[in-house]
Design an enzyme around this catalytic site. Structure first.
Site, PDB file in Angstrom:
ATOM      1  N   ASP A   5       0.815  -1.204   0.000  1.00  0.00           N
ATOM      2  CA  ASP A   5       0.000   0.000   0.000  1.00  0.00           C
ATOM      3  C   ASP A   5       0.858   1.269   0.000  1.00  0.00           C
ATOM      4  OD1 ASP A   5      -2.653   1.312   0.417  1.00  0.00           O
ATOM      5  OD2 ASP A   5      -1.739   1.943   2.300  1.00  0.00           O
ATOM      6  N   GLU A  32       1.121  -0.473  -5.115  1.00  0.00           N
ATOM      7  CA  GLU A  32       0.173   0.604  -5.360  1.00  0.00           C
ATOM      8  C   GLU A  32       1.016   1.879  -5.378  1.00  0.00           C
ATOM      9  OE1 GLU A  32      -3.369   3.329  -3.623  1.00  0.00           O
ATOM     10  OE2 GLU A  32      -1.853   2.445  -2.338  1.00  0.00           O
TER      11      GLU A  32
END
Length: 631
Positions: A314, A367
């Site tokens: 993330d 990401e």
């Protein structure tokens, strides 16, 4: 008088590795470990608290009194406190009470390496071990083939707490999900499930992205063995498991990692590097060896102990840029005077080398939302070493294009075709994730223009275009059947919508797209290579039509893809063909079974009429707002 017995699981080599930031299986040593010592059952504890004056284990077993069970500090300046507590066994709740050398600060902390935590809002650690017997030997043996970059990768992103609720509106357990979710994903034909963070977190509205228990599956859905059972069932059904992993920040909750031993132990002491203004959370000190060992050990833990097949990392952009979300004066350049966080980049490279080296066949997925070069290139070629990267630019451009009324799309064709100018600079995954259906952005369905028929036709066209564009795919739960409302983490998906034909039509299309993707090597064998794609025509702005070829290793398996981005039915539409022969329409998003008008092409033959620079061509009917795939 304390009955803590001096004992250690650490060798001198372990300590040397820990200090050097190279111990990547700290979970085997740190934390609480039920065991038997000299014939007596109990638990060994080890915690890193270098500025502590004393560290005690507290719990119901000593009425939460400090000093009853003090741990012993090691002699080797590692900062590790440890000891064996007889009679304190599996199931006991506990914390560490830490008196700091730092101005007498006292903290009560959950165990950073705890395998199981109390159900939030309670936040103590639980002594745990499970004896789960894995049944996924076959999958683990061949997943390297299933999980490689030249194989189908169609991902269903799931928030376990809101995929579906029980009849009394409570969470489904891991075991219940192992039945219902696994059956559904298998029926839909997705190759992988991506789970939004399941590591323990205190605050439901964070969706799991504010982690406090990095080594514990959340107890909201059951015990750690229950989560292993869910992963196991997915594997037994040939479905890979991707876990969201959050090394970019952690919350300031008093029981968590922040100010752990009265000092900035896990977080960077400089607020310009140690505090995240967007998420009001703390940032790891990526340059501190012991913190690096903690993070890489954590990634290893989920791959090792829970058989995860991939980690989706993330917020990578927030890690690698010192000025991420910061104004001038709120950040300090690195030693070269630029904005790259060299310590974070070094950690990421070491992480990727470590996990790929230790677990052949896994993937890491970034990401990462910027144009940073080489995110998915190998470390030895100067990259960050990820297997894939989310293609955020494609997602933004595509959704921006689709929300336009079709009459205006001819002026914006470049928004669609632009992605092909950089499609092969990284190994891209195309994401329609949870972030695109919250905070007033509306559901995918309601971002589409037009009346009800056109909204659904546009959504089917969107998914057809997505599955045929180079790269791998990710759809957030609910999108696959045209969820009409925004995602709300407190509610289950609107499954009742499947009583309506338009919604079941979208669901059937996604099911068929997954099958076409898996059955046609042209869509995956070269999905990250420019050799796997060729334009036939990207210049028909007036009709808002694009035509391209997808290629695999064998030319006879090539596919022709035609997308019509307007509601106009176009008959006798001519397309140049690189070779002669009979062709067959293998998917048409306008099929009546999907809720379309039913316009199709029964027989397609090439003729000797030049078009698009080719000597031969075909003439077909282009259904309104459709993707058609021709073989």
């Amino acid at each position: 008088m304390s009955n803590v017995i001096p004992y250690s699981l650490f060798s001198e080599f372990d300590i040397d590795l820990f200090k050097a930031g190279k111990h990547f299986r700290l979970y085997e040593k740190m934390g609480s470990h039920p065991m038997e010592l000299n014939g007596e059952k109990g638990t060994y504890f080890a915690v890193w608290a270098p500025t502590a004056r004393t560290v005690s284990v507290i719990g119901n077993f000593n009425d939460w009194r400090a000093g009853e069970h003090p741990l012993n500090v090691r002699w080797d300046s590692s900062g590790i406190w440890e000891g064996f507590l007889p009679g304190v066994c599996k199931g006991e709740i506990y914390k560490y009470k830490i008196h700091s050398e730092n101005h007498g600060v006292v903290t009560e902390k959950a165990d950073p390496f705890s395998r199981y935590c109390e159900l939030p809002p309670q936040n103590a650690s639980i002594i745990w071990e499970d004896t789960y017997k894995w049944q996924d030997k076959d999958w683990m043996g061949y997943r390297k083939d299933k999980n490689s970059l030249d194989r189908p990768f169609s991902v269903y992103e799931v928030h376990l707490g809101s995929w579906k609720k029980s009849k009394d509106n409570t969470f489904l357990t891991y075991s219940e999900l192992a039945d219902e979710l696994v059956d559904y994903v298998k029926e839909m034909g997705f190759t992988h499930v991506e789970l939004m963070p399941i590591m323990e977190f205190p605050y439901d509205p964070s969706w799991g992205y504010q982690v406090t228990g990095y080594f514990a599956p959340t107890s909201r859905f059951g015990e750690p063995g229950g989560f292993k059972y869910l992963v196991d069932k997915l594997h037994q059904n040939d479905i890979g498991v991707i876990l969201d992993w959050v090394p970019s920040h952690f919350p300031e909750d008093a029981f968590g990692l922040g100010f752990f031993d009265g000092s900035h132990l896990y977080e960077h002491p400089d607020r310009r590097k140690g505090y995240h203004p967007d998420w009001k959370s703390l940032i790891f000190n990526y340059g501190r060896n012991e913190v690096r060992a903690f993070l890489i050990s954590n990634a290893m833990f989920w791959l090792d102990q829970f058989h995860a097949d991939a980690l989706r990392v993330d917020a990578v952009a927030s890690m690698i840029y010192l000025d991420y979300s910061r104004e001038e004066g709120e950040w300090e350049p690195n030693m070269y005077g630029n904005n790259e966080n060299l310590e974070a980049m070094s950690l990421i490279r070491e992480l990727n080398q470590a996990v790929y080296g230790e677990f052949p066949g896994i993937q890491t997925i970034a990401e990462e939302s910027t144009a940073f070069s080489g995110v998915s290139r190998p470390v030895d070629l100067g990259g960050l070493g990820f297997g894939m990267k989310w293609m955020m630019g494609w997602m933004h451009d595509t959704l921006e294009y689709f929300k336009k009324e079709p009459i205006y799309r001819k002026y914006h064709q470049n928004d669609l075709t632009f992605s092909m100018t950089y499609a092969f600079t990284e190994n891209f995954m195309l994401p329609f994730s949870h972030d695109e259906v919250v905070y007033g952005k509306q559901s995918l369905l309601y971002r589409m223009p037009g009346d009800e028929w056109q909204r659904f036709a546009n959504l089917r066209l969107l998914f057809g275009y997505m599955f045929t564009h180079p790269g791998t795919n990710l759809i957030f739960m609910g999108g696959e059947f045209g969820q009409s409302s925004e995602w709300n983490f407190q509610n289950g998906l609107d499954w009742y919508l499947l009583q309506y034909d338009f919604h079941t039509g979208v669901q059937q299309l996604v099911k068929d797209l997954n099958k076409v993707y898996k059955d046609n090597p042209a869509l995956y064998e070269k999905q990250f290579s420019p050799e796997g794609f060729q334009w036939i025509d990207y210049g028909d702005h007036e009709n808002s039509v694009i035509t391209f070829i997808r290629k695999g290793h064998d030319a006879k398996n090539d596919l022709i893809v035609v997308c019509n981005f307007t509601p106009a039915l176009r008959e006798n539409y001519r397309i140049g063909m690189p070779k002669p022969g009979k062709l067959k329409e293998i998917l048409n998003s306008d099929d009546k079974k999907y809720g379309g008008s039913g316009s199709s092409n029964k027989v397609i033959k090439t003729s000797k009429i030049p078009c698009h620079g080719y000597e031969k061509s075909i003439e077909i009917t282009l259904p309104p707002l459709s993707t058609i795939i021709i073989k």
